[in-house]
Design an enzyme around this catalytic site. Structure first.
Site, PDB file in Angstrom:
ATOM      1  N   ASP A  24     -41.496  -6.842  -0.662  1.00  0.00           N
ATOM      2  CA  ASP A  24     -40.449  -7.595  -1.366  1.00  0.00           C
ATOM      3  C   ASP A  24     -40.777  -7.745  -2.852  1.00  0.00           C
ATOM      4  O   ASP A  24     -41.945  -7.816  -3.234  1.00  0.00           O
ATOM      5  CB  ASP A  24     -40.303  -8.979  -0.709  1.00  0.00           C
ATOM      6  CG  ASP A  24     -39.006  -9.670  -1.109  1.00  0.00           C
ATOM      7  OD1 ASP A  24     -38.051  -8.964  -1.526  1.00  0.00           O
ATOM      8  OD2 ASP A  24     -38.938 -10.903  -1.007  1.00  0.00           O
ATOM      9  N   ARG A  28     -36.760  -8.142  -8.620  1.00  0.00           N
ATOM     10  CA  ARG A  28     -37.297  -9.023  -9.668  1.00  0.00           C
ATOM     11  C   ARG A  28     -38.182  -8.248 -10.640  1.00  0.00           C
ATOM     12  O   ARG A  28     -38.184  -8.509 -11.839  1.00  0.00           O
ATOM     13  CB  ARG A  28     -38.069 -10.190  -9.032  1.00  0.00           C
ATOM     14  CG  ARG A  28     -37.161 -11.320  -8.571  1.00  0.00           C
ATOM     15  CD  ARG A  28     -37.858 -12.249  -7.629  1.00  0.00           C
ATOM     16  NE  ARG A  28     -37.972 -11.650  -6.294  1.00  0.00           N
ATOM     17  CZ  ARG A  28     -38.781 -12.093  -5.350  1.00  0.00           C
ATOM     18  NH1 ARG A  28     -39.585 -13.120  -5.596  1.00  0.00           N
ATOM     19  NH2 ARG A  28     -38.798 -11.522  -4.164  1.00  0.00           N
ATOM     20  N   HIS A  41     -36.764  -0.310  -7.103  1.00  0.00           N
ATOM     21  CA  HIS A  41     -36.971   0.353  -5.813  1.00  0.00           C
ATOM     22  C   HIS A  41     -37.735   1.664  -6.012  1.00  0.00           C
ATOM     23  O   HIS A  41     -38.579   2.028  -5.208  1.00  0.00           O
ATOM     24  CB  HIS A  41     -35.628   0.611  -5.123  1.00  0.00           C
ATOM     25  CG  HIS A  41     -34.890  -0.656  -4.775  1.00  0.00           C
ATOM     26  ND1 HIS A  41     -35.505  -1.715  -4.152  1.00  0.00           N
ATOM     27  CD2 HIS A  41     -33.598  -1.037  -4.975  1.00  0.00           C
ATOM     28  CE1 HIS A  41     -34.614  -2.694  -3.974  1.00  0.00           C
ATOM     29  NE2 HIS A  41     -33.453  -2.303  -4.479  1.00  0.00           N
ATOM     30  N   GLU A  71     -29.809  -7.007   7.349  1.00  0.00           N
ATOM     31  CA  GLU A  71     -29.130  -7.877   6.382  1.00  0.00           C
ATOM     32  C   GLU A  71     -28.937  -7.188   5.034  1.00  0.00           C
ATOM     33  O   GLU A  71     -27.983  -7.472   4.311  1.00  0.00           O
ATOM     34  CB  GLU A  71     -29.922  -9.182   6.194  1.00  0.00           C
ATOM     35  CG  GLU A  71     -29.920 -10.119   7.392  1.00  0.00           C
ATOM     36  CD  GLU A  71     -30.816  -9.678   8.550  1.00  0.00           C
ATOM     37  OE1 GLU A  71     -31.701  -8.805   8.340  1.00  0.00           O
ATOM     38  OE2 GLU A  71     -30.615 -10.178   9.672  1.00  0.00           O
ATOM     39  N   ASN A  72     -29.813  -6.245   4.710  1.00  0.00           N
ATOM     40  CA  ASN A  72     -29.715  -5.543   3.420  1.00  0.00           C
ATOM     41  C   ASN A  72     -28.447  -4.678   3.312  1.00  0.00           C
ATOM     42  O   ASN A  72     -28.040  -4.313   2.207  1.00  0.00           O
ATOM     43  CB  ASN A  72     -30.951  -4.667   3.156  1.00  0.00           C
ATOM     44  CG  ASN A  72     -32.228  -5.457   2.889  1.00  0.00           C
ATOM     45  OD1 ASN A  72     -33.330  -4.986   3.173  1.00  0.00           O
ATOM     46  ND2 ASN A  72     -32.111  -6.657   2.332  1.00  0.00           N
ATOM     47  N   TRP A  73     -27.790  -4.381   4.446  1.00  0.00           N
ATOM     48  CA  TRP A  73     -26.521  -3.630   4.380  1.00  0.00           C
ATOM     49  C   TRP A  73     -25.478  -4.403   3.589  1.00  0.00           C
ATOM     50  O   TRP A  73     -24.511  -3.820   3.086  1.00  0.00           O
ATOM     51  CB  TRP A  73     -25.974  -3.345   5.789  1.00  0.00           C
ATOM     52  CG  TRP A  73     -26.725  -2.284   6.539  1.00  0.00           C
ATOM     53  CD1 TRP A  73     -27.444  -2.448   7.679  1.00  0.00           C
ATOM     54  CD2 TRP A  73     -26.828  -0.889   6.203  1.00  0.00           C
ATOM     55  NE1 TRP A  73     -27.997  -1.253   8.070  1.00  0.00           N
ATOM     56  CE2 TRP A  73     -27.637  -0.279   7.193  1.00  0.00           C
ATOM     57  CE3 TRP A  73     -26.326  -0.091   5.171  1.00  0.00           C
ATOM     58  CZ2 TRP A  73     -27.949   1.084   7.178  1.00  0.00           C
ATOM     59  CZ3 TRP A  73     -26.640   1.262   5.152  1.00  0.00           C
ATOM     60  CH2 TRP A  73     -27.442   1.834   6.141  1.00  0.00           C
ATOM     61  N   ARG A  75     -25.859  -5.748   0.737  1.00  0.00           N
ATOM     62  CA  ARG A  75     -26.053  -5.651  -0.730  1.00  0.00           C
ATOM     63  C   ARG A  75     -24.974  -4.761  -1.356  1.00  0.00           C
ATOM     64  O   ARG A  75     -24.297  -4.017  -0.650  1.00  0.00           O
ATOM     65  CB  ARG A  75     -27.440  -5.077  -1.017  1.00  0.00           C
ATOM     66  CG  ARG A  75     -28.538  -6.052  -0.632  1.00  0.00           C
ATOM     67  CD  ARG A  75     -29.859  -5.643  -1.198  1.00  0.00           C
ATOM     68  NE  ARG A  75     -30.871  -6.606  -0.826  1.00  0.00           N
ATOM     69  CZ  ARG A  75     -32.092  -6.654  -1.324  1.00  0.00           C
ATOM     70  NH1 ARG A  75     -32.466  -5.765  -2.239  1.00  0.00           N
ATOM     71  NH2 ARG A  75     -32.948  -7.561  -0.935  1.00  0.00           N
ATOM     72  N   ARG A 192     -46.682 -10.135   3.200  1.00  0.00           N
ATOM     73  CA  ARG A 192     -45.420 -10.156   2.459  1.00  0.00           C
ATOM     74  C   ARG A 192     -45.726 -10.304   0.984  1.00  0.00           C
ATOM     75  O   ARG A 192     -46.419 -11.242   0.571  1.00  0.00           O
ATOM     76  CB  ARG A 192     -44.507 -11.301   2.905  1.00  0.00           C
ATOM     77  CG  ARG A 192     -43.170 -11.256   2.138  1.00  0.00           C
ATOM     78  CD  ARG A 192     -42.160 -12.271   2.568  1.00  0.00           C
ATOM     79  NE  ARG A 192     -40.889 -12.012   1.884  1.00  0.00           N
ATOM     80  CZ  ARG A 192     -39.703 -12.077   2.434  1.00  0.00           C
ATOM     81  NH1 ARG A 192     -39.576 -12.428   3.703  1.00  0.00           N
ATOM     82  NH2 ARG A 192     -38.609 -11.813   1.733  1.00  0.00           N
ATOM     83  N   LEU A 199     -40.366 -14.671   7.109  1.00  0.00           N
ATOM     84  CA  LEU A 199     -40.491 -13.386   7.807  1.00  0.00           C
ATOM     85  C   LEU A 199     -39.220 -12.547   7.712  1.00  0.00           C
ATOM     86  O   LEU A 199     -39.254 -11.340   7.980  1.00  0.00           O
ATOM     87  CB  LEU A 199     -40.869 -13.607   9.273  1.00  0.00           C
ATOM     88  CG  LEU A 199     -42.302 -14.141   9.466  1.00  0.00           C
ATOM     89  CD1 LEU A 199     -42.553 -14.515  10.920  1.00  0.00           C
ATOM     90  CD2 LEU A 199     -43.335 -13.111   9.008  1.00  0.00           C
TER      91      LEU A 199
HETATM   92  C1  IPE Z   1     -36.948  -8.462   3.363  1.00  0.00           C
HETATM   93  O1  IPE Z   1     -36.685  -8.695   2.018  1.00  0.00           O
HETATM   94  C2  IPE Z   1     -36.515  -7.079   3.743  1.00  0.00           C
HETATM   95  C3  IPE Z   1     -37.306  -5.987   3.197  1.00  0.00           C
HETATM   96  C4  IPE Z   1     -38.382  -6.100   2.477  1.00  0.00           C
HETATM   97  C5  IPE Z   1     -36.844  -4.667   3.516  1.00  0.00           C
HETATM   98  P1  IPE Z   1     -35.346  -9.421   1.535  1.00  0.00           P
HETATM   99  O2  IPE Z   1     -35.423  -9.489   0.074  1.00  0.00           O
HETATM  100  O3  IPE Z   1     -34.163  -8.740   2.124  1.00  0.00           O
HETATM  101  O4  IPE Z   1     -35.502 -10.851   2.221  1.00  0.00           O
HETATM  102  P2  IPE Z   1     -34.817 -12.241   1.840  1.00  0.00           P
HETATM  103  O5  IPE Z   1     -33.372 -11.966   1.618  1.00  0.00           O
HETATM  104  O6  IPE Z   1     -35.494 -12.730   0.594  1.00  0.00           O
HETATM  105  O7  IPE Z   1     -35.103 -13.122   2.997  1.00  0.00           O
HETATM  106  C1  IPE Z   2     -37.471  -5.448  -1.504  1.00  0.00           C
HETATM  107  O1  IPE Z   2     -37.206  -5.856  -2.790  1.00  0.00           O
HETATM  108  C2  IPE Z   2     -36.780  -4.160  -1.133  1.00  0.00           C
HETATM  109  C3  IPE Z   2     -35.668  -4.334  -0.192  1.00  0.00           C
HETATM  110  C4  IPE Z   2     -35.292  -5.457   0.343  1.00  0.00           C
HETATM  111  C5  IPE Z   2     -34.923  -3.140   0.168  1.00  0.00           C
HETATM  112  P1  IPE Z   2     -35.915  -6.695  -3.166  1.00  0.00           P
HETATM  113  O2  IPE Z   2     -34.845  -5.744  -3.548  1.00  0.00           O
HETATM  114  O3  IPE Z   2     -35.563  -7.650  -2.093  1.00  0.00           O
HETATM  115  O4  IPE Z   2     -36.441  -7.453  -4.452  1.00  0.00           O
HETATM  116  P2  IPE Z   2     -36.144  -8.934  -4.881  1.00  0.00           P
HETATM  117  O5  IPE Z   2     -36.546  -9.820  -3.740  1.00  0.00           O
HETATM  118  O6  IPE Z   2     -34.677  -9.010  -5.135  1.00  0.00           O
HETATM  119  O7  IPE Z   2     -36.974  -9.138  -6.089  1.00  0.00           O
HETATM  120 MG    MG Z   3     -36.120  -9.602  -1.761  1.00  0.00          MG
END
Ligand code: IPE
Ligand code: IPE
Ligand code: MG
Length: 254
Positions: A24, A28, A41, A71-73, A75, A192, A199
């Site tokens: 994660d 940022r 990324h 959940e990332n879907w 975005r 993490r 988690l």
């Molecule tokens: C968790 O990170 C998922 C991955 C690292 C792939 P997120 O950035 O999606 O988690 P939340 O939204 O902060 O809980």
């Molecule tokens: C983790 O980084 C990668 C994925 C969740 C795919 P983030 O994209 O969640 O980065 P932050 O949390 O927004 O900084």
């Molecule tokens: Mg994140």
């Protein structure tokens, strides 16, 4: 108790058998530099390469990387697209090295939502590496622990309905064997990065007794030495598994 040979050295006999990483902080990292999130990324995929190499060199048997959650879907489309393209690039770029280093690649998660091209690449890589034994790299992609558990319930229920499984025979091992992680040991250590203390739907069943390590480091900045520090911290802990301190110590000595 830590049995480290010298300062900074890890006890190779007590490595985690399975490390899970919630990578994660890419967004940022990019925002702090005035860049688009997708650049974060991209930088993150370089950290992946370094950490996979380090685990292979150290002799960590299983590494699971949380690459993309269910959940990332949700975005923005552009970001999801950029992530899928990066994944495709990653597989193509690392293919040779994965073969050479005899790494077995498997996936966790529901690939049906993943673009056809990426899905095909990943499945071919799995097929090409299925006999490799030096290390297992599990990519959690379109993965959510709750969805995985619901899928496992459906599998078990279907077998029960077909008369091939007695409901009373369903125990912990049967549930574990119905999850995407079947055959893999439970994670001993979950790391993490990015400073959040949660988690986020990652390996909830499998991580029941995992040691948790949270790092403030944003994923693109995470290095081999951060990984070693997390493992050293893991090795300094006493895992009691519900027993008393004395019992746990006895077990460690055995
Ligand atoms: C968790 O990170 C998922 C991955 C690292 C792939 P997120 O950035 O999606 O988690 P939340 O939204 O902060 O809980
Ligand atoms: C983790 O980084 C990668 C994925 C969740 C795919 P983030 O994209 O969640 O980065 P932050 O949390 O927004 O900084
Ligand atoms: Mg994140």
């Amino acid at each position: 108790m830590a049995r480290r040979t010298r300062r900074g050295a890890l006890d190779r006999g007590r490595l985690p058998r399975h490390i899970g990483i919630i990578m994660d902080g890419n967004g940022r990292w990019a925002t702090a530099r005035g860049l688009e999130r997708s650049r974060g990324h991209r930088a993150g995929s370089r950290a992946v390469r370094a950490v996979v190499r380090a685990c292979r060199r150290l002799g960590v048997p299983v590494l699971t990387l949380f690459a993309f959650s269910t959940e990332n879907w949700g975005r923005p489309r552009r970001e999801v697209q950029a992530l899928m393209e990066l994944l495709s690039e990653f597989i193509a770029r690392e293919w040779q090295e994965i073969m050479r280093r005899e790494i077995r690649v498997v996936h966790l998660g529901d690939l049906r939502r993943v673009p056809g091209e990426v899905r095909r690449q990943l499945l071919s890589l799995e097929r090409a590496t299925r006999h490799h034994r030096r290390m297992t790299l599990a990519l959690a992609l379109s993965y959510g622990s709750r969805e995985e558990m619901a899928r496992a319930c459906r599998r078990l229920a279907a077998r029960a309905a077909a008369g091939r499984l007695r409901p009373a025979a369903i125990g912990i091992d049967e549930v574990s064997a119905a999850l995407d992680t079947r055959g893999l040991p439970d994670p001993d250590l979950i790391i993490r990065t990015g400073g959040e203390l949660r988690l986020s739907n990652f390996l909830l069943w499998q991580g029941a007794y995992a040691e948790l390590f949270f790092s403030k480091r944003l994923w693109p900045d995470f290095t081999e030495s951060d990984l070693r520090a997390a493992i050293a911290d893991f090795q300094s802990r006493r895992r009691r598994f519900g027993l008393t301190d004395e019992q746990a110590e006895e077990r460690e000595r055995a």
